[in-house]
Structures are given as C-alpha cells and as structure tokens.
Design an enzyme around this catalytic site. Structure first.
Site, PDB file in Angstrom:
ATOM      1  N   ARG A 158       0.830  -1.203   0.000  1.00  0.00           N
ATOM      2  CA  ARG A 158       0.000   0.000   0.000  1.00  0.00           C
ATOM      3  C   ARG A 158       0.874   1.265   0.000  1.00  0.00           C
ATOM      4  NH1 ARG A 158      -5.457   1.707   0.531  1.00  0.00           N
ATOM      5  NH2 ARG A 158      -6.377  -0.352   0.719  1.00  0.00           N
ATOM      6  N   GLU A 187      -9.592   5.893   7.133  1.00  0.00           N
ATOM      7  CA  GLU A 187      -8.170   6.165   6.992  1.00  0.00           C
ATOM      8  C   GLU A 187      -7.813   7.444   6.237  1.00  0.00           C
ATOM      9  OE1 GLU A 187      -7.970   2.103   5.446  1.00  0.00           O
ATOM     10  OE2 GLU A 187      -6.055   1.926   6.486  1.00  0.00           O
TER      11      GLU A 187
END
Lengths: 475, 769
Positions: free
Chosen positions: B319, B720
């Site tokens: 990620r 997030e």
C-alpha cells in the site's frame, strides 16, 4: 484502622487496607464501578479521572479537585468525598454536560469519555482549576479518537452546574479528626498524620518510611515498578504544610501545597513561573503533586527546581530536632542524592520576589507543550542596574544529574552591559557549563543548542520581539 | 411503533450520534474488562524476552511457580496445537520456543489468582540467553540483507532513461518514524471454557474470525468450538487487527488447561513494548522534472522496518507503493520497496496501512521539486495532478473518479490560501525568531483490501414479531461509528426509526469467516451485507402482503408512516405480527463481495481498488527558530465521503484522523536503543496530541459529490483517508524552516516526526546547505 470516605452520600469503610492499593482498582474490581477506566496506570491519560472533595479551610464548603484514581493510594482518600462518573447519573438522566457530549460527537470509542466527563464536570461545578482555559483543564485527558473538537465545544456550550454540598459538608465534618490515622497490613504499616509535629515524631520513629504527598511519582513505583513499600507516611493532610504566604519580599510555599493551588501566586510572582507551573503535568497531576514533593524527590528533570534556583529560592527542612534552611541548589547533591536526613522533611520553600527591573525568563522545552517532561528547562534571573547585569542567576534542568546553576554563563553575564555581545559571550560560556546526556527526551547536542537558544530567547524577548509560538496568532 | 418505548435513545438520522454515546458519557458502556469477575477467574502475565535475539540456553521458572497466588506457568511445550498467533505466515509464536527474536517477546505465561500476583511473578523468571546477532535499524538490516520477503518493484516505462534525459534532476532522502496506536483501552481478552472442549472468548479485537481460527489451531480444536465476541473496543486504529491474538490465545490456553476463566489485561507499558506499531521508513529518490516542476521520471526507494515477523508487512508495504503517486501522474516511474527484517517487535497495521508513508514520500518529493525550481509548491502540485490522458497509476489502474483538481481549487479559495501565503511572507519578513509557513496537500486513497479475497462481508438481520429489529454483522465497533451507520442502513430499508434497531455484539457464531474491520471498509462491506439481509426480509414481507391482500408486491411501500399498499396502511409492527402468523421467515443473512477488483501481485498491475476517496488540507504553522518549538495554527479541510451515511460521524473521523496524523508527524516519537529496547513505552515519554495541540482554527467541510460507484447510499469510506491530510502540517513545517534561509533553493533536511529537536537540526542543516 480502616479507610473511610464518602461516596454518593454513603460512607465507604474499607478495612484491612493495602496501603498501596489504588483507588482505581478498588472502584473497578471491589465495587463494580467500572465507569472509571484504566488507560495507563501512571497518571498520564486521565481515563481514571475522579473528583475528590474535602472541606475548605473554613470547614464550610466542599472543594473539589480532579485527580487520577490510578495512582491514588487508598489511605490518601481517607476522610474525603469522592465522585465517580456513576455519581453523576441522576436516576439515569444525563446532566446537561453529558447530554451535550452524547449528542455532539464527543465520544467515539468512549473509553476516555468518563475521564473527560469528570474533568469537565469539575470545571462546571467550580473545582480546582475551573478558571483555567478549557484546554488546560483537559491537558491531562488524552483522547485518541475525536481530535478534541466536540469535547471543547461541549465545554464551551455547557455553563456552570450547581451542586448542593451542604449535607456532604456535614458528613465530612462528622468524619473529620485531628488524630493520626494508622494501619497495619501484613508486615507493612502506614500513617496519615494531621499535624507537622505528628509527622516529625513519626519520621523520628520510622526513619525508613517513605513519605508520600500526591503520589504522582511514588504511584508509579508501585503500578509500574511493582515495588513493595514497607512503611508509608501520607503527608498530604497536614494543614500546616498547606499554607502559602505572599509578601513584598516573596512567596513562601508550604511543602504540601499542590501545584494547582500555587499556580496563581506563582504567576503573580512572575508570569513565566506561572506558565511553568501550568505546564507541570495535567491538571489532575497538579491537583495532587506538591511543590515540596517535586523538590524532595530530587528528580534531575523536575521542572520546579531550576526556576526556583534561578529565582534564588531557599528551602527549609524540619525534623523533631528543629529546622534548617539552605539555598535550594545546595539541596541537590548528586543524581538521586539530596541533603535530607531520613528523619527530616521538606517544610517549605521561599522564593524571593524579583526586583522590578530584573529580567526573568523561564522556559521549558518538551516534545509536547502540555503534560510532558522537559528535555531542557532553563531559568534566568538577571538583576540590572543602569543597563548592566549586576547579578546573574542561571539554572537548568535536564542538563546534568541534578538541577544545577551555570557558573560560567553567570560569570560571563555578571558585571557586563546587557548587549548582544554579552549574550553571545554568555552563550559560548553556557556551552561549557554542562555536559548533558543523550536520552529518550533529547540528544546531548540538542540540549546544548536549545539551552543556548533559550538564552537568545531571553535576549530577543527583552528587545520586544515575538519569541513564543504559544502566543503566536493567525494572520 | 409509537406504542412501545424505543430500544435506546436514538435521534433522527442522518447525523445520528454514536449508538453508544449515551452510555459512554455515563460510564455504562461495557468494555471487555468491565464485566464482573467470577471468583475462580485467573489473571495472566507474560514473562518477556530481555534480549533482541538470543538462544534460550536455560530457563528457571521455579521462583515464578513458587510466587504467591500463582496457579500455573506455561511455556511453548504446553501448547496442545500450533504455537502460532500470526495472520498469515505462521511465524508469530504465542510463547518463544528455544529462541527469542525481539525484546518484549512472550516467553512464558503466568496464571495467578490476581493480576498483581501474575505481574509480580512474571518478573521472577530466570532465563539464560546465548546472544545471537541482532539487527535493530533499517541500515543494519539493509547491510545484512535481512528481508521479510523479496524486494518488490512496481514500474512503468523506463525511469532510468527518462531520468537521464530530464532537463532537471534531484536526488534526496529522509526518514520517517513509526507510531504507536495508543488506543486508550489496552489489549485485553477473557477466555471462558465451555462444555465439551468449547471456548468462548471476549476480545478487544478488530478481527474476531482470525482469533477464532488461531485459537482453534492453537488448542487443536475445530473452529466451530471457538466463539469470539466483541461488543466494542476502546480504540484500535489497526493495533487490534493482528495484535489482539496474542492475548486472546494466552487466555484461551490457560482456560483450556485449567478449566477456569482466564483474563489477560495487558499493562500499558507492556502493551507498548510487546505489540506492533506503524512501520518507520527510509525514503530515497531520484526525480527528473522540467522547469515548471512537472515530474518526468521518478525512481523511488521505500525501505521499511518490518520488525521480526511477517505480520501484515507485505500488504502494508504494497500500500505504500500504491500511494506513492498520491494524486500525481508519474510518466516513467520505478518504485522499489524493501521490506526489512529487524529484531524489533513486528510492525503492523495502523490507520492508512502504509499509505501515509508512501504519500509522505511523494509529497516530500514535490516539495523538493518546488524548492529547486523556486516555484510555489501548490503550483507544482497542480501541475502534476492526474488529468485527461494522464490518468493511469503506476499499477495500471485508471483514475476514473479524479476530483482532486476541483477539490484543490475550491479549498484554495475557501481557505484563502494565496492571501494567507502572502501574509506568511510578510510575517517572516518582520520576524527574526518566529517564522510561519503554509501548505496545501491533497489526498487520494484507494478503497478496498488490496488482498482481493478479503473484500467480502456477511450480516444477519432478525425482525421480531413486535417489529423490533436486531442486527449483527462481521464488522467491529472501535469507535468509528460503524454500528450506527449499519443500523441506519437497516432502518432505512424498513423505513422505521433507528431506535427500533438493536445493534448486537460482533460474534463469530452469528456471522462466520469475516474479514478484519480494517482498510476503511467497514461500512462499505457490512453496510451492503446488512442492506442485502434487510432487503431480503422486506421483499418477503411485500410478497406476503401481495399474497394475502391481493396487491402487487411492487406496489408495497415501506414509509415512515407505515407499510402502504393500495389505499391501506399497516404499521410495521402489525405487518410483522401478521407475517409471523402467516409463517414468513423474518430472519435473513446477507452477503456482499466488492465487484470489479482484481490484482496481480507478481506484476503489481491491476485494479486493486473499487474507488478512491479524496481530500485536501491547508495547514499553517509557526516555528521558533531558536528552539524548534512549533505549533499548528490553522487547518482547513475539504474532504470527500461521497454521499455521507452520517455526516457527524464522518466529520468526527476526519478531525480525529487528522489530529492523529499530526501527532505522527510532530510529537509522537518512538525511540529504540541500540539493543532493540523501546524506550518510549508509556505516555510519560510517548506524546500523542492533547487538546491544546488541536489547531485553534480547524474548519472541516465535506465535498458534495456522490461516489461514482454504487456503494451503500453512494457513500465513501472515511476511516483512513483523513489521516493523510496531516501531511500538510509536515509540508508547512518544511516551508517554515526554508524561510530561515530563503535564498537557498533546497529542501530543508527534515525528518519525521518534526519534534523540536528535529526542526532545530533541520534549521541548522538548511542554513549550512
């Protein structure tokens, strides 16, 4: 003897008290009052915030203060009143503060919330520190979810709340006693003396005893160090040690005066001293920790002593054999070693009032502004006459094994005109005064550079320049 | 429905407060540690490794066993099944077996009659170590070639060739620290043995199913014998995705061995020392660009300290690569990701999951390009944004929903960026000691688990004959407001008040085989699964009405006033009663799997994300150049949550996420010593933001566009993405430091976190450059 306190109008009587059992554990695991949470067990997060009440000096009103239950030993609450988050539920109805917080997003995970409720409830009912900015009231409450905005909003929109403590005050008067309370737990013993003489006698009889005032340091010896302390003397309830005297000459603070109580008087002596006191721990810590305790334990990173040394404070120790007084800097002998005999206790500290034309500057540097321990704490008092420094007192914490003066820097300033050149020379000298360590709060190089930076901050501030990011405004 | 009291004090949607808010404020919201303790409950503590890497030559636990209150002491040899609490790689031991691999590793397990007794006894173990070579830092691990998995490469075009021909070129690098989650509720679990080998576990976990499976394997029992339950967590932030398993498994082991309930409530300092944190990164780059600051080529190296086991490091570092473009078109690009193995506690999931690290890298590169070209960083950002014909990510996914340009433009205007930039410059010209800086940075965050199969969820909805509703789904509540969002979805399906919907604890015996509540996906996945379940029941009710009242099922309408068909109207409760008597099932499961996502990890190409969530923030800071002290003065945020399921909850996520990001980049510093011991293991030394660190000016606005994908209510994930808005703080600090020597066309050498010490060092470095 048992420990007795008043909770929700009822007397709680605990016999066979482990003197270092915490109030938090007792509430949660013996009384099923699990609203009060443990977040850290060291007085740094405020999830365990409760309100402790005691009669004011006149014996009429109940004075409330928010404290951390996680490092509050049970004997320390003897004779006092207690409010926990459960106490606020009036037949299950939310008070206006709680209702606002529930509606406006003040809680996410909710774990810190009871602590915030108690801190803000204390503020709403006039508890210790209620007149501080709300961010200060909450400096000892950590929230990891919300970003604090709704909580601050709830505080701003909820006005004062009233309490009728008349009946409670009577209960407290009924519970009061001038006698030393003592208990034995296995082969350990504990005492709660009520007078200075009783304390002196106890220390003479038990020179190995550990004195505990606010337990904001000793509490961690137990919750984190798992230390077993054989004999404890709880000194927080001695009225004679909890007095302050403010005169033209200066400020005398009894060793049992808590930081929160001393804040205003310190700020009147000098605003920088007030600001330093404001930043010693969160409000719960300042509501428990004492000036005397911060000196007595001799921590090299204690924030009070460097400022007090620079201001020329003197310390008075007392014992059953009498008193002795010394310059504060002489008390700190070496790391962890103080000039205190085991039967002596710190009675008071006297801070002379700086002359009106003296330049006083006190700064604390830490990663976070609130509720942090300093990497460097610097304090300066420059006495002036006709633009010349007649006497310089410079002291630092975090730069040596003890809070210590900076003789080379002082010498470079003394007798010199207050000019940029003098400051530059003093800065060079200051670099030679200390050989700080690298530790978790900062490297040696940073500590030296920052100490010099504080000297320059004094200079630029004296020139009227903006030097504080805390005072910086938008735009 | 008006004839019965609501189940709980709910208010009207859409901005319904958190479902537990009325309990939070009164201290009656129950967390794992808040239940009454049975008299025979055992309390647990670990004996921990004192060394970063060593062979256990001998272990003398006699003093531990003899300590007051101790009932049992266990080592690896006592584990009946797999000695493993890892999410995927099988390399996290419940108890060390012959070798210790980091300081704080669990070596033996003490069960005692009180927590205090267990903690005291755990310190009495005598372990003789034969030290083995220990790697602590990224540099040490890199030098030793110590990796968690092979170095990964994501690339397009020929970065080396494009760098060679670029008009301008710059190399640079910096370090960014990790982060402790500092959930206020520490790790905790209670295991209660049931009959016939069954086990019930209360755990503060984001991933009940994983704990179920790990405990089953550890006890050598089938998963069907283990039930894991969690009503709520006192914060998690990724720190209870894999890390909760250690404590739950320990409790289960003791409960299984002794037949007594066992609780493990970890001390804060032990928690911080023993559990994983955000990965710290070393970034190195070589960037080619033109005079306008347009990036033509980038070679980026991301190296992370993964700690000693695999945990989720592969996906986290993936990620980081996925977000190393952020909102920017990188024509010829090579992203190399080194996953370094060190003898420190294994790094783990934390809000953003590697994304923040990748994104900070590219934003720092943009700032460097701006510094070297002398252009305004915002102009450079805008010049590099994705746009028509430049809309494909380095992993070959087309950016179809790009709203970053419009969001930046709007925020620039509403936050008066240009005007304030001029004011900052004027301030800096007037002041010697204090300097200010301002920065606008955008966020584009990919939504979906990048491990494709995790993108599925289940839900269970019961409608009772009185019209009240109970819902359950695989998602867990850690404070983010998932439960209330899902309850709103279900209430909407039946057009009933949300107060008639009872939200129940997440349990593996109600919804099986769930994914972690992570990747911001909770509402997307579980909301849709609950929607499916509720819709199934609603359709049955409609069909029942059609059959019994001779109308068309399609004509039945569920409205706030009741269920309407033809000219008739029944209350929902009445309909439920009739349907029950009519023998209609009022219970249904629901299931959802995110469509259209595919990813080939070999080539690092595909469409790993269902969609992107966007945001932008302006931060203004002030720095004391004598000491490095600084403050965030003002923050303006524009954030994209699609069509919000609950605006108040979403705003809370944005504000909280931002401040957590600000903490990561400013006050929160993890310090390990040379022997791999964490020195910042308590709130006394590890500093998350307090109320006064919140910027005094803090304005948050929601972007007013729907998700282009058919998510639940066209909403977007919010957990997030806002965290990374705080990169604007770091960027602003860099610009402020640059103002101490404004003629230098260089980026100040600032590392994260920007503590006063880091800033003072960067000022000195910049002046000396």
């Amino acid at each position: 003897m048992s420990v007795r306190f008043i909770l929700d109008g009822e007397i709680v009587d605990i016999s066979d008290v482990d003197p270092t059992a915490t109030l938090l554990d007792h509430l949660r695991y013996r009384m099923s009052r699990t609203g009060t949470k443990e977040g850290c067990a060291e007085g740094d997060c405020g999830a365990c915030t409760v309100l402790v009440g005691e009669l004011d000096a006149d014996g009429t009103r109940v004075d409330w203060r928010a404290v951390n239950a996680c490092i509050l030993f049970l004997p320390m609450i003897h004779g006092k009143a207690l409010l926990t988050v459960e106490s606020l539920a009036d037949g299950g109805a939310l008070n206006p503060l709680q209702a606002c917080m529930a509606a406006n997003g003040s809680s996410q995970c909710g774990f810190c919330t009871p602590g915030f409720v108690m801190s803000l409830y204390g503020r709403a009912v006039g508890a210790s520190g209620h007149d501080l900015p709300v961010e200060d009231v909450l400096a000892g409450n950590l929230c990891r979810c919300t970003g604090y905005g709704p909580i601050l909003e709830a505080a701003a929109t909820t006005g004062a709340l009233t309490r009728d403590d008349a009946a409670l005050a009577q209960q407290l008067r009924d519970l009061a006693s001038g006698e030393t309370v003592a208990g034995i737990y296995g082969d350990r013993r504990w005492f709660v003396p009520r007078t200075a003489d009783a304390l002196a006698d106890l220390l003479a009889a038990h020179p190995d005893a550990r004195m505990v005032a606010g337990a904001t340091d000793v509490g961690l010896w137990v919750t984190k160090g798992l230390r077993v302390i054989d004999t404890l003397i709880f000194v927080g309830d001695i009225a004679e040690l909890r007095t302050m005297a403010e005169t033209d000459e200066g400020l005398t603070i009894g060793a049992g005066v808590r930081y929160a109580q001393a804040h205003a008087a310190c700020a009147r002596l000098h605003p920088d001293l007030g600001e330093l006191v404001r930043r010693i721990g969160g409000l719960q810590v300042r509501n428990a920790a004492t000036i005397g305790g911060n000196i007595a334990n001799g921590s090299p990173i204690g924030d009070g002593p460097p400022a007090l040394i620079a201001l020329g404070a003197t310390l008075t120790l007392r014992s059953h054999m009498g008193r002795r007084t010394m310059p504060l800097e002489d008390y700190f002998l070496d790391y962890g070693k103080q000039d205190r005999r085991s039967w002596e206790y710190v009675e008071s500290v006297h801070i002379p009032r700086p002359a009106p034309d003296s330049i006083v500057h006190i700064s604390k540097l830490s990663r976070r502004f609130d509720s942090d321990i300093s990497a460097v704490c610097g304090a300066f008092r420059l006495d002036m006459a006709d633009g010349v420094v007649t006497q310089a007192r410079v002291a630092f914490g975090g730069m040596a094994a003890t809070p210590r003066r900076a003789p080379l820097c002082e010498a470079a300033l003394t007798g010199q005109p207050f000019t940029e050149e003098t400051i530059a020379a003093a800065a060079d000298a200051l670099r030679e005064d200390y050989a700080p360590l690298t530790d978790v709060r900062g490297t040696a190089a940073y500590r030296i550079d920052a100490a010099v930076g504080l000297l320059w901050r004094l200079w630029h501030g004296a020139q009227g320049e903006a030097v504080s990011v805390l005072e910086a405004q938008l735009g | 429905m008006a004839d019965r009291a609501p189940l709980w004090p709910a208010i009207d949607k859409p901005s319904h407060p958190h479902d537990s808010a009325h309990l939070h404020v009164i201290g009656l919201a129950r967390y794992v540690d808040d239940g009454a303790e049975p008299a025979d409950m055992l309390h647990l503590a670990f004996g921990q490794s004192e060394q970063a890497h060593a062979r256990i030559a001998a272990m003398d636990l006699s003093a531990v066993r003899a300590a007051p209150g101790v009932v049992a002491v266990y080592t690896a040899a006592d584990i009946p099944g797999a000695n493993d609490v890892s999410p995927m790689a099988g390399d996290d031991r419940l108890l060390a077996d012959g070798e210790v691999i980091c300081v704080g590793q669990s070596v033996f397990l003490v069960a005692a009659t009180s927590r205090d007794a267990a903690r005291r006894a755990a310190r009495l173990g005598r372990i003789d170590y034969e030290p083995l070579p220990a790697l602590v830092t990224i540099e040490e691990a890199r030098a030793a070639g110590s990796l968690i998995e092979p170095t990964q490469r994501m690339a397009r075009g020929d970065a080396a060739a494009a760098l060679a021909t670029a008009p301008r070129r710059a190399t640079g690098g910096f370090d960014m620290g990790g982060q402790d989650h500092f959930y206020l509720e520490g790790q905790v679990a209670i295991a209660t043995p049931g009959e016939d080998g069954q086990m019930h576990i209360l755990s503060s976990t984001q991933h009940p199913s994983e704990i179920q499976h790990l405990v089953a394997h550890m006890l050598h029992r089938p998963s069907a014998d283990v039930t894991v339950e969690v009503r709520r967590m006192g914060g998690a932030f990724g720190g209870k995705e894999t890390q909760a398993a250690l404590f739950a498994a320990a409790a289960a082991l003791v409960a299984s061995k002794t037949g007594r309930p066992a609780k493990f409530r970890c001390d804060r300092d032990d928690d911080m020392a023993m559990t994983g944190k955000r990965h710290d990164f070393r970034v190195d780059y070589d960037v080619g660009f033109d005079d306008e600051g347009r990036i033509l080529a980038l070679s980026l190296r991301l190296a992370s300290r993964c700690g000693v086991t695999v945990d989720l490091s592969p996906a986290i570092n993936d990620r980081a690569m996925f977000h190393a473009d952020n909102c920017y078109w990188l024509p010829d690009v090579e992203i190399v990701s080194e996953r370094l193995k060190t003898h420190t506690v294994s790094a783990t999931a934390f809000r953003g999951f590697g994304g923040p690290q990748g994104m900070l890298a590219i934003e720092r590169i943009i700032d460097d390009v701006a510094a070297r070209t002398g252009r305004d960083p915002l102009a450079v950002r805008i010049a590099n944004l994705y746009g028509p014909d430049r809309d494909v990510t380095p992993y070959a996914m087309r950016v179809e929903d790009n709203i970053a340009p419009q969001m930046i433009a709007r925020l620039r205007e509403t936050a008066r960026y240009d005007e304030r930039q001029a004011a900052v410059e004027a301030f800096n010209a007037r002041n010697n000691v204090l300097k200010k800086g301002i920065a606008l940075t955008p966020v584009k965050f990919g939504i979906s688990f990048t491990t494709t199969h995790l993108n599925q969820a289940g839900a269970l909805v019961h409608v009772y004959a009185d019209g009240s509703i109970q819902i359950n789904h695989g998602g867990t509540e850690m404070g983010q407001g998932l439960y209330i969002k899902v309850a709103q979805v279900v209430a909407d399906v039946f057009a009933v008040p949300v107060s008639t919907v009872r939200i129940t604890a997440t349990r593996t015996d109600k919804v099986p085989n769930t994914s972690a509540t992570a990747a911001s996906s909770g509402a997307d996945l579980n909301g849709m699964a609950a929607f499916e379940a509720a819709t199934t029941i609603r359709d049955r009710l409609a069909a029942f009405l059609a059959r019994t009242h001779g109308c068309a099922a399609g004509d039945v309408r569920f409205t706030p006033d009741g269920v309407r068909f033809g000219d008739q109207c029944l209350s929902f409760a009445t309909l439920c009663r009739k349907a029950h008597i009519g023998r209609i099932s009022l219970s249904s499961t629901g299931y959802y799997a995110t469509p259209g996502i595919v990813y080939d990890r070999e080539s690092h190409k595909g469409r790993p994300f269902y969609y992107f969530a966007y945001g932008a923030a302006v931060s203004e800071v002030v720095v004391d150049t004598l000491t490095g002290e600084h403050r965030v003065l003002a923050v303006d945020i524009l954030h994209d949550v699609g069509r919000s399921l609950n605006p108040a909850i979403d705003m809370g996520q944005i504000e909280g996420g931002f401040l957590q990001g600000q903490g990561w980049l400013t006050t929160e510093e993890l310090v390990f010593d040379a022997n791999g011991r964490l020195l910042t293991h308590s709130p006394a030394t590890y500093k998350i933001p307090t109320a006064s660190d919140r910027p005094r000016h803090f304005a948050i606005h929601l972007w007013d566009g729907d998700n282009v994908q058919p998510t639940i209510n066209r909403s977007k994930a919010v957990g997030e993405p806002p965290f990374m808005l705080a990169i604007s703080v770091f960027s602003a600090l860099g610009r402020t430091i640059a103002a101490t020597a404004p003629d230098k066309r260089a980026l100040p050498p600032l590392n994260a976190p920007a503590t006063p010490e880091a800033i003072l060092r960067a000022i000195a470095g910049h002046r000396a450059a």
